[in-house]
Motif scaffolding. Structure first.
Motif, PDB file in Angstrom:
ATOM      1  N   ARG A 169      -5.675 -32.784  10.509  1.00 56.69           N
ATOM      2  CA  ARG A 169      -5.492 -31.426   9.966  1.00 56.69           C
ATOM      3  C   ARG A 169      -6.326 -31.230   8.706  1.00 56.69           C
ATOM      4  O   ARG A 169      -6.823 -30.130   8.455  1.00 56.69           O
ATOM      5  CB  ARG A 169      -4.015 -31.165   9.696  1.00 56.69           C
ATOM      6  N   THR A 170      -6.499 -32.274   7.909  1.00 59.68           N
ATOM      7  CA  THR A 170      -7.346 -32.191   6.713  1.00 59.68           C
ATOM      8  C   THR A 170      -8.794 -31.934   7.109  1.00 59.68           C
ATOM      9  O   THR A 170      -9.468 -31.092   6.512  1.00 59.68           O
ATOM     10  CB  THR A 170      -7.239 -33.492   5.888  1.00 59.68           C
TER      11      THR A 170
ATOM     12  N   THR B 129      -9.032 -28.330   8.346  1.00 60.44           N
ATOM     13  CA  THR B 129      -8.973 -27.373   7.241  1.00 60.44           C
ATOM     14  C   THR B 129     -10.300 -27.325   6.503  1.00 60.44           C
ATOM     15  O   THR B 129     -10.787 -26.240   6.158  1.00 60.44           O
ATOM     16  CB  THR B 129      -7.835 -27.747   6.270  1.00 60.44           C
TER      17      THR B 129
END
Length: 151
Positions: free
Chosen positions: A122-123, A126
Motif C-alpha cells: 500500500r505504501t 500510495t
C-alpha cells in the motif's frame, strides 16, 4: 439471541485489492523473502481467460458491453486447508498464483500478511499514485476569459 459473527469479508477484499494492484516484482520479492513457506497444491490454474467489461453511459445509463479484458486466475490449497483465490488483469500467471497463495496465508495469519506484505504494498501504491497526481497536476491548464470593456 443471535450470535454476532465477525465480518472477515471486508479485510480480505481489501487485501485482495492490494494484491491485484501490486507490481509482479513486489509479489515475487515478498514470496522469495517469506520465511517458512507453506506447502500448497494447485486446485485450479493458473490459467488465462477473458471477461466482458461493462459500462454505463454517463455513469447511470443503460449498461452496455464495452469490450473484453484478459484476466489470469488461480486457486490453491495450503497444506493446512485454507483455500486462496487470485485474479489479476493480464497474462501474468505467476502473479495470479502468488495472489492466491497470499490470500490463503491471509486467511490463516492476517496480521502477519498485513504487516509483512500489505502495508509495504500500500505504501508503494500510495507513492505511485502521488507521483501520478503530481505529473498530472503539472500539465493542468487554467482557462480564463478576459472581459472587454466595450459592453
Amino acid at each position: 439471541m443471535i450470535a454476532q459473527v465477525a465480518d472477515t469479508t471486508e479485510p480480505r477484499r481489501l487485501a485482495l485489492t492490494a494484491l491485484a494492484a501490486a507490481p509482479s516484482g513486489a509479489l515475487n520479492t515478498a514470496w522469495a523473502e517469506w520465511a517458512d513457506k507453506p506447502e500448497f497444491r494447485a486446485v485450479r490454474g493458473p490459467e488465462t481467460g477473458l471477461v466482458m467489461m461493462r459500462g454505463r453511459a454517463g455513469g447511470g445509463g443503460a449498461p452496455f458491453n464495452l469490450g473484453e479484458a484478459t484476466v489470469s486466475r488461480a486457486t490453491i490449497k495450503l497444506e493446512t486447508g485454507e483455500i486462496g483465490h487470485g485474479y489479476c488483469l493480464g497474462r501474468d500467471l505467476e502473479k495470479a498464483r502468488l495472489i492466491a497463495v497470499f490470500d490463503a496465508l491471509f486467511q490463516r495469519d492476517p496480521q502477519r500478511v498485513e504487516t509483512q506484505l500489505l502495508v509495504p504494498l500500500r505504501t508503494i501504491a500510495t507513492a505511485h499514485d502521488l507521483k501520478k497526481r503530481e505529473e498530472t497536476a503539472a500539465t493542468k491548464v487554467d482557462f480564463f476569459t478576459m472581459v472587454r470593456g466595450d459592453n
